[in-house]
Design a protein around this motif. Structure first.
Motif, mmCIF file in Angstrom:
data_model
loop_
_atom_site.group_PDB
_atom_site.id
_atom_site.type_symbol
_atom_site.label_atom_id
_atom_site.label_comp_id
_atom_site.label_asym_id
_atom_site.label_seq_id
_atom_site.Cartn_x
_atom_site.Cartn_y
_atom_site.Cartn_z
ATOM 1 N N ALA A 204 1.277 -1.125 -0.009
ATOM 2 C CA ALA A 204 -0.422 0.232 0.181
ATOM 3 C C ALA A 204 1.403 1.035 0.023
ATOM 4 C CB ALA A 204 -0.986 -0.157 1.327
ATOM 5 N N GLY A 207 2.417 1.559 -3.334
ATOM 6 C CA GLY A 207 1.829 1.852 -4.713
ATOM 7 C C GLY A 207 1.287 2.947 -4.228
ATOM 8 N N TRP A 212 0.599 3.826 -8.062
ATOM 9 C CA TRP A 212 0.088 2.442 -8.588
ATOM 10 C C TRP A 212 -1.783 2.262 -9.219
ATOM 11 C CZ3 TRP A 212 2.838 -1.939 -5.584
ATOM 12 C CH2 TRP A 212 3.569 -1.669 -5.682
ATOM 13 N N SER A 217 -3.091 -2.347 -7.528
ATOM 14 C CA SER A 217 -2.607 -2.496 -6.567
ATOM 15 C C SER A 217 -3.666 -3.705 -5.194
ATOM 16 C CB SER A 217 -3.322 -1.111 -5.555
ATOM 17 O OG SER A 217 -2.216 -0.100 -6.006
ATOM 18 N N ARG A 221 -2.676 -7.430 -3.716
ATOM 19 C CA ARG A 221 -3.312 -7.625 -2.688
ATOM 20 C C ARG A 221 -3.742 -9.103 -2.819
ATOM 21 N NH1 ARG A 221 -5.482 -2.805 -2.914
ATOM 22 N NH2 ARG A 221 -7.463 -3.098 -3.553
#
Length: 262
Positions: A204, A207, A212, A217, A221
């Motif tokens: 996170a 990103g 991103w 993202s 994940r």
């Protein structure tokens, strides 16, 4: 194409993401160095022969922290504060894994049971470290900026893992097998959860630094969650197996100098 190599290359090429990566790594290694140093000082009398190896482990971790900071300096970058949700070591301790820092701050000898806890915790976390550094070495061992550092740290992590196997097998033969098996299982199941949570947090933060897209993202994940499902269903067992390593007495000598890697 999204791959481990392309992902890390993107992080490496961008100053802000590289600062975050090296800062997180340096902080974790420095914490590991402090923990091992305190454990070496507090080892119970019946395990004093282990103290130099624990101290060597700590010296290696300190060295790795210096290497990551040196990589930042070479790029003209300063470390950044480590976000709390990416602090792997702190989150493991908060989950009751390993020896509590409060215990290590007291000048009271540890017990043999504490040594078992320390070695089991190290066996699990060094498995993760060894695998991650092997992945980096596979893709970046020849990189002009980070290649030597990656090779040195990867070799050290392999030595740490070998040392944990050998010492745990010695203690198992001395009658601590049941405690070792139980502690390894508890540590492994906790570690895979913490690794998932830290990986999500790091991605996170990366990103945001790299801009991103939401889709990229989400894909990352999903990949992290998929790894966790695999590990929860049985992949964690690789972290608890013990076998005599080819590298015997892997921490029997002095630590190598950090300057050789940067």
């Amino acid at each position: 194409m999204l791959s481990a190599r392309s992902l890390f290359q993107e992080i490496l090429d961008h100053d802000e993401s590289f600062r975050l990566f090296c800062s997180i790594a340096a902080s974790g290694e420095a914490q590991g160095g402090w923990e091992n140093g305190r454990i070496a000082a507090l080892v119970p009398e019946q395990e004093r022969a282990l103290a130099p190896k624990i101290a060597r482990h700590g010296a290696d971790e300190d060295k790795h922290g210096r290497i990551f900071n040196a990589l930042l300096r070479r790029r003209g970058l300063d470390p950044v504060p480590v976000p709390a949700d990416t602090d792997y070591t702190m989150l493991l301790e908060r989950g009751g894994i390993g020896l509590a820092h409060d215990k290590l701050r007291r000048d009271e000898p540890l017990t043999v049971g504490d040594v078992v806890t320390y070695l089991a915790h190290s066996r699990v976390t060094e498995q993760r470290a060894s695998e991650q550094m092997a992945l980096l070495a596979r893709h970046f061992a020849g990189h002009p900026d980070i290649g030597r550092a990656v090779r040195m740290i990867s070799q050290d992590e392999d030595n740490h893992l070998a040392y944990c196997h050998e010492e745990l097998l010695r203690l198992a033969a001395a009658g601590h097998g049941r405690a070792i098996r139980h502690t390894l299982r508890v540590c492994a199941l906790a570690e895979i959860r913490v690794h998932r949570d830290v990986s999500l947090a790091v991605m996170a933060h990366m990103g945001r630094a790299l801009g991103w897209s939401g889709g990229r993202s989400a894909l990352l994940r999903a990949g992290i969650h998929a790894v966790y499902v695999y590990e929860r269903l049985g992949g964690w067992r690789r972290m608890v197996r013990l076998s005599m390593p080819q590298r015997r007495d892997a921490l029997g000598g002095p630590a190598t100098a950090a300057e050789a890697a940067v």
